[in-house]
Design an enzyme around this catalytic site. Structure first.
Site: not given
Ligand code: IMP
Length: 416
Positions: A40-41, A216, A13, A16
């Protein structure tokens, strides 16, 4: 012409999407190499606000083709919904291709994520990401290229359902229904499915500009992040090789993107987390809600040991500091320069989350500013206190800040 990677330097977040969109103006390909619809971009342009989960943000630029490489786990339903939404905004059709080696995220992955308890324990995005990568590592996953053989697809879905029954006592999904959706998806996208490794390598051989879009951030990397509170893919620059098959040695620029403060969604340590008025300021002014889940993001002061660590891990050639405008109006701005762990000063980012969880930040206080930064386009238009803040960060991490975000709009950037 150049090969440029854009990598999150914090917990995701970092804005990017905006940086990628900015750089993609000159790019031939924009390549997603990791993660899935957990990302989520957000891109704000003349058509409105696009919230992208799987479509590479660079592909919203005319002249730039999106590539979803094999390190991405692809949820066919989410991809189709996203394409429909972009079309509804009146945009021209997105040009993109899809790796035949990319693994699919299927309904049983979401069911599995809930039932095995990871969703709650880590605070995941509940998009089935972990189980899809689990099946990939277990060599039982379905890949995009497998959709050419529907008999095989049905057999593999049946197997996944038998496993759900065996492990959790429930079927979870309807095999025939999912098989039909996948057949439709394949028919709609078969021309786009290809060996994207060869495509990206050929573009680089021809001297084209290729942008690699990280999803991420470094501290969510499955190995180098704050394990186990991480995602399941390689979110650092090393993911470029891992997720595309093109060597990271080919990169000319590695652009690290960091917010001027920090945020985190989900569980896990965040040493500089704020639970006071300054935290509310960052959350409200920065509109800090997850782009995928809508969850409020936890906010804190900039963590320099963490940022320094990200600079070392990725060898960033430059940093982009986003959302500097959000700090405006705060009478003082704190920055964490080190930690105190068990009574001793620690300058390095700990390799164990248990240690990070006990780390107390050591702060330095810098003066704030009241001027609105959003109209600034060159450094001289920034107030002195904002320029001092940038210098302080550069000195502390040993990497130059090449661009600064001063608002959500695509033109709201200061190039230094
Ligand atoms: P998962 O990727 O859904 O398995 O989540 C694992 C961890 O990564 C959690 O803490 C999510 O909130 C975090 N996470 C996954 N994708 C994002 C992102 O695009 N932005 C911020 N946090 C993320």
């Amino acid at each position: 012409m150049a090969a440029i990677a854009v990598i999150g330097a914090q917990w995701g977040d970092e804005a990017k999407g905006k940086v990628v969109h900015f750089l993609a103006g000159a790019a031939h390909l924009a390549v997603r190499f990791n993660g899935g619809a957990n990302a989520g971009h957000t891109v704000e342009d003349a058509y409105g606000t696009a919230r992208l989960h799987l479509v590479p943000a660079g592909a919203l630029r005319p002249g730039c083709v999106g590539v979803i490489a094999h390190g991405v786990v692809v949820d066919p339903q989410v991809l189709d919904e996203e394409l429909a939404e972009l079309q509804q905004q009146g945009r021209p059709p997105v040009r993109f291709c899809l790796s035949s080696r990319a693994h699919l995220v299927l309904p049983h992955h979401r069911v599995w994520e809930e039932l095995q308890g990871t969703a709650g324990r880590i605070g995941t995005t509940r998009r089935g990401i972990g189980p899809a990568y689990q099946e990939r590592a277990a060599r039982s996953g379905l890949r995009v290229g497998d959709l050419a053989d529907m008999a095989e697809v049905r057999a593999r879905l049946g197997e996944a359902q038998r496993n759900l029954r065996r492990w959790f006592g429930q079927p979870g999904f309807e095999v025939a229904e999912v098989a039909e959706q996948l057949a439709r998806f394949y028919q709609a996208h078969r021309e786009r499915i290809q060996d994207t490794r060869a495509l990206v390598a050929a573009a680089l051989d021809e001297g084209r500009t290729v942008l690699f879009e990280g999803a991420q951030g470094t501290l969510l990397d499955v190995d180098l992040g704050t394990y186990p509170f991480v995602t399941s893919s390689t979110t650092t620059v090393h993911g470029v090789g891992w997720g595309t098959g093109v060597a990271t040695a080919r990169l000319d620029r590695v652009v690290g993107v960091a917010k001027a403060y920090v945020t985190r969604v989900g569980e896990g340590p965040l040493p500089t987390e704020l639970r006071d008025g300054a935290g509310d300021h960052l959350q409200q002014r920065g509109r800090e809600y997850g782009a995928t889940t809508g969850r409020p993001r936890r906010c804190g002061w900039l963590d320099l040991p963490a940022l320094r660590y990200a600079c070392r891990v990725n060898e960033f050639t430059e940093l982009v500091l986003t959302k500097l405008d959000v700090l405006g109006g705060l009478p003082e701005i704190k920055v964490c320069t080190a930690y105190r762990v068990g009574g001793r000063r620690v300058d390095e980012f700990p390799d164990r989350s248990a240690e990070l969880a006990t780390a107390e930040p050591v702060y330095e206080s810098l003066p704030g500013w009241t001027a609105d930064l959003r109209s600034a386009r060159v450094p001289s238009q920034l107030p002195q206190a904002a320029r001092d803040y940038l210098h302080f960060v550069e000195e502390a991490v040993g990497t130059e800040v090449s661009m600064v975000g001063v608002g959500p709009g695509e033109e709201e950037m200061v190039e230094r």
